[in-house]
Design a protein around this motif. Sequence first.
Motif, PDB file in Angstrom:
ATOM      1  N   ASP A 140      -6.917 -64.221 -22.665  1.00  0.00           N
ATOM      2  CA  ASP A 140      -6.700 -63.524 -21.401  1.00  0.00           C
ATOM      3  C   ASP A 140      -5.633 -62.438 -21.504  1.00  0.00           C
ATOM      4  O   ASP A 140      -5.356 -61.748 -20.524  1.00  0.00           O
ATOM      5  N   THR A 141      -5.045 -62.289 -22.671  1.00  0.00           N
ATOM      6  CA  THR A 141      -3.972 -61.307 -22.863  1.00  0.00           C
ATOM      7  C   THR A 141      -4.568 -59.926 -23.105  1.00  0.00           C
ATOM      8  O   THR A 141      -5.382 -59.739 -24.011  1.00  0.00           O
ATOM      9  N   THR A 153       2.226 -63.463 -24.946  1.00  0.00           N
ATOM     10  CA  THR A 153       1.122 -64.327 -24.536  1.00  0.00           C
ATOM     11  C   THR A 153       0.666 -63.962 -23.127  1.00  0.00           C
ATOM     12  O   THR A 153      -0.127 -64.690 -22.533  1.00  0.00           O
ATOM     13  N   LYS A 154       1.172 -62.856 -22.602  1.00  0.00           N
ATOM     14  CA  LYS A 154       0.786 -62.374 -21.276  1.00  0.00           C
ATOM     15  C   LYS A 154       0.427 -60.897 -21.354  1.00  0.00           C
ATOM     16  O   LYS A 154       0.901 -60.180 -22.221  1.00  0.00           O
ATOM     17  N   SER A 155      -0.384 -60.456 -20.424  1.00  0.00           N
ATOM     18  CA  SER A 155      -0.824 -59.069 -20.402  1.00  0.00           C
ATOM     19  C   SER A 155       0.312 -58.132 -20.024  1.00  0.00           C
ATOM     20  O   SER A 155       1.267 -58.517 -19.343  1.00  0.00           O
TER      21      SER A 155
END
Length: 278
Positions: free
Chosen positions: A230-231, A246-248
């Motif tokens: 989802d990144t 680990t995040k956009s």
Amino acid sequence: MDSFIDRLHEAHNHCPECPSPKVISRFFDDILGILFPEHANEILRDRDNLEKKFFQLREQLTSVLKKNVVLHKGDGQALAEAFFDRLEAEVFEKLHEDLQAMFEGDPAAKSKTEIIRCYPGFYAIAAYRIAHLLHVLGIGLIPRMITEYAHGKTGVDIHPGAKIGRFFCIDHATGIVIGETTRVGDRVKIYQGVTLGALSVNKEDADKKRHPTIEDDVVIYAGATILGGDTVIGKGSVVGGNVWLTKSIPPKSKIYYQTKIYDGASNLTDFYVLKSDA
């Protein structure tokens, strides 16, 4: 000793019909030599000899696929013809774009010939482009054999299932990992030690998107690790060295890891700095 020989005999008899790594690595090197004579053992200046070599390689792939039907669900000859029919547009032309991106992106590169002959990044991308076309055609195992052969020679591990756009640039190369479900846009530049990997290693997640999406015009500097299906790294962003994500992040962001030097009495710790021009 007899029981050991019996075990070896059983293993040989249960080994699935498949081409050896040496056969596939030689096939890949021959294809690369046809596309880029700088990699050929022999430069084929005579057009008839070049054409003959081209069709010999097509027949070689046809033979491998006909003999090893377990590796695909189609017709071996038709698949081989499809591979060679699409070789120009989906491999040759894209590799010349990658070559241009690497030449423009590396001040140390004195010529494109130098990149073709010397740069492990170009070799790894070439292996990926060829393997990816075979993968798209639904051929199993052989694409992995090609990319793992290049992995052993370059230190760059690109899964043939990854989707990588045009004008892709790998600088310095060694230690790069690009996972199976990674999506990479156009004009992306990646430095050594970058990992585009998965957060989860559970077998039940094998069919899910486990690896990140890198949008167009992104630069990822050495040692950065970006994980998760989802990144998303937004278009035009810059990811600094040693960053762990680990995040956009949104388009046109700049994210880097800043280390502060402090004495023993200080409570300051390392932290990330994120700037966005969006």
